[in-house]
Design an enzyme around this catalytic site. Structure first.
Site, short mmCIF file in Angstrom:
data_model
loop_
_atom_site.label_atom_id
_atom_site.label_comp_id
_atom_site.label_asym_id
_atom_site.label_seq_id
_atom_site.Cartn_x
_atom_site.Cartn_y
_atom_site.Cartn_z
N LYS A 1 -39.14 -46.43 25.89
CA LYS A 1 -39.77 -47.23 24.83
C LYS A 1 -40.47 -46.33 23.81
O LYS A 1 -41.19 -46.83 22.96
CB LYS A 1 -40.79 -48.19 25.45
N ARG B 1 -31.76 -33.83 45.96
CA ARG B 1 -32.27 -32.91 46.96
C ARG B 1 -33.72 -32.52 46.71
O ARG B 1 -34.57 -32.68 47.56
CB ARG B 1 -31.40 -31.67 46.91
N THR B 2 -33.99 -31.97 45.53
CA THR B 2 -35.31 -31.44 45.25
C THR B 2 -36.36 -32.54 45.33
O THR B 2 -37.43 -32.37 45.90
CB THR B 2 -35.33 -30.77 43.87
N ARG C 1 -39.76 -32.12 36.70
CA ARG C 1 -38.46 -31.53 36.34
C ARG C 1 -38.09 -32.04 34.96
O ARG C 1 -38.21 -33.23 34.67
CB ARG C 1 -37.39 -31.93 37.35
N HIS D 1 -37.15 -22.25 38.50
CA HIS D 1 -37.18 -23.26 39.56
C HIS D 1 -37.89 -22.59 40.74
O HIS D 1 -37.26 -22.19 41.72
CB HIS D 1 -35.75 -23.67 39.92
#
Lengths: 181, 306
Positions: B86, B58-59, B108, B136
């Site tokens: 890596k 969603r975000t 995020r 958030h």
């Protein structure tokens, strides 16, 4: 110090708007007309014109354009301009559009408005009406209807004040010597 | 008032005036998504990179659409397909993308503070899209926009937030935002999910669902992360829903015009019943819709102007 001179008073503004609405109704097909006012004072002018042009049985749709997101200087401005929103509650396609603003200066606002218009549809024609026209155009844009031409040097500003927003009807010529270049 | 911040890292650091400026701007941007041509040229030539170190649909989609509707170019970056597996550090990754002239990173991460770290190390703008248990911010902004549309005010509103308050960055951002704007916030959840010190935020705390819901104007239901049960924060999902679920019956305690909100994804039958989720007072899809406008506003304010 900033100097302000009144160049047009209240009575004359009323007269100019009457003359403008008469020449619009003489030249344009009002049955297919829609008016778009450019924020902010173009909207008030558009409302006054609409009032004069509408008759019982003849509604003229009116929309509001906020051209901020179409400005050509967004990548160079210091402070982001406030976005107030666009509202076009009718379909532009096939309409004859009358674009309304208070002052025509560089022409950049109108360029932005024309770019925005085509995002909403394909009008049959677009005409430009401004209360004031002045020198120092930077783009090849000219008004179809204008109330009055006002002489102003580069660095001088014309401020249209309208009752609905400013509490009075007048046009001021503003000189800022420190900013004139 | 003018926006002068380069980054959006938290709601805690914003003033009420700044929050209101984002909300006004977001309200103006809503119209763009209703057009047939859903695009304005404001961010032409800007590049936005989404850096999601935690799964999200969603975000991320919401941010990508917001940036695209402003005409920015968007590149996505996921850790599983990247050099992070890596052994590259986050800062190296950021610096490498920045060398490709990225103007804004939407970040995020499961650890609190990663967006702030990147903001210190990189020259680009950073938007926190959720960091650990911290904040958030864009979720809170879209929630505020939704509340404002339905309630027209914040001062004096009773907002009940229910659920896992211990692990919720959504709750944290919303508590900051709502208390700054003058709402009365009441927090509710089982005692193990209430972290110590929550009262100092200016919100009230209760363990009784009925106390929280009584006369509420806004009911905000947090997602219960199912893995918390394994961590022994509560005995069973069934017990949780028995005492804390918002359903038709408990909804009737709130004001008749209360709105029901959830940040998604919902666990129907756990924190919210299907009837409550689909009640006419539910504004959950409205929140999703407003997410685009709120994120457009944030991108505009951060990327236009010096």
């Amino acid at each position: 110090m900033e100097k302000k001179i009144e160049v047009i008073g209240e009575a004359e503004i009323g007269k100019l708007i009457n003359q403008l609405s008469e020449s619009v109704s003489r030249t344009l097909n009002l049955e297919n007309l829609a008016i778009l006012g450019i924020r902010r004072r173009g909207v008030e002018l558009a409302l006054r014109l609409q009032k004069r042009l509408e008759k019982p049985g003849r509604k003229i749709p009116l929309g509001i354009l906020d051209i901020t997101l179409y400005r050509d200087d967004l990548s160079s401005v210091d402070v982001q301009p406030l976005v107030r929103g666009t509202s076009i509650p009718f379909d532009l396609t096939g309409r004859d559009i009358l674009l309304v603003d208070d002052v025509l200066y560089t022409g950049r606002t109108i360029r932005a408005a024309l770019t925005q218009l085509v995002d909403f549809g394909r009008p049959r024609s677009v005409k430009l009406l401004t209360l004031i026209d002045r020198d120092h155009r930077e783009l090849p844009i000219q008004p179809d209807f204008t109330g009055r031409f006002v002489e102003a040097a580069a660095g001088e500003f014309i401020e249209v004040r309208l009752r609905e927003v400013d509490g009075e009807d007048k046009v001021l010529l503003i000189t800022r010597p420190d900013r004139a270049s | 008032m003018a926006w002068t911040r380069k980054h959006l890292l938290s709601i805690e650091e914003l003033s009420a005036a700044e929050i209101n400026l984002v909300l006004e701007t977001a309200a103006s941007f809503k119209e763009v998504s209703t057009r047939e041509i859903k695009k304005v040229p404001a961010l032409r030539g800007k590049t936005v990179a989404t850096l999601f170190f935690e799964p999200s649909t969603r975000t991320r989609t919401s941010f990508e659409l917001a940036a695209k509707r402003l005409s920015a170019d968007v590149v996505g970056f996921s850790p599983s397909t990247s050099s992070l597996v890596k052994g590259e550090t986050i800062i190296d990754t950021g610096e490498n993308l920045e060398a490709m002239k990225v103007d804004c990173f939407v970040v995020r991460h499961a650890s609190s503070g990663v967006p702030a770290l990147l903001a210190r190390k990189l020259k680009a703008s950073i938007i926190n899209a959720g960091d650990g248990n911290h904040e958030h911010p864009t979720q809170a902004l879209l929630d505020l926009l939704t509340i404002q549309e339905h309630k027209k005010r914040f001062r004096g509103l009773k907002v009940a937030i229910l659920g896992d308050l211990r692990h919720s960055r959504v709750a944290r951002s919303n508590i900051w935002a709502l208390t700054k704007l003058g709402a009365e916030v009441i927090l509710c959840g089982p005692p193990p999910l209430i972290p110590p010190g929550l009262e100092t935020t200016g919100a009230r705390v209760t363990v009784r669902r009925e106390t929280a819901l009584k006369d509420a104007d806004v009911i905000y239901i947090l997602r219960i992360q199912l893995e918390r049960q394994q961590e022994n924060y509560f005995p069973s999902l069934r017990e949780y829903s028995r005492y804390y679920q918002v359903n038709r019956e408990t909804l009737s305690l709130a004001r008749p015009d209360a709105i029901v909100m959830h940040p998604g994804p919902m666990n129907r039958g756990v924190e919210i019943s299907t009837e409550a989720a689909e009640d006419r007072r539910s504004v959950i899809l409205n929140q999703v819709e407003n997410g685009i406008a709120a994120r457009m506003a944030v991108l505009y304010l951060l990327l236009v102007g010096k």
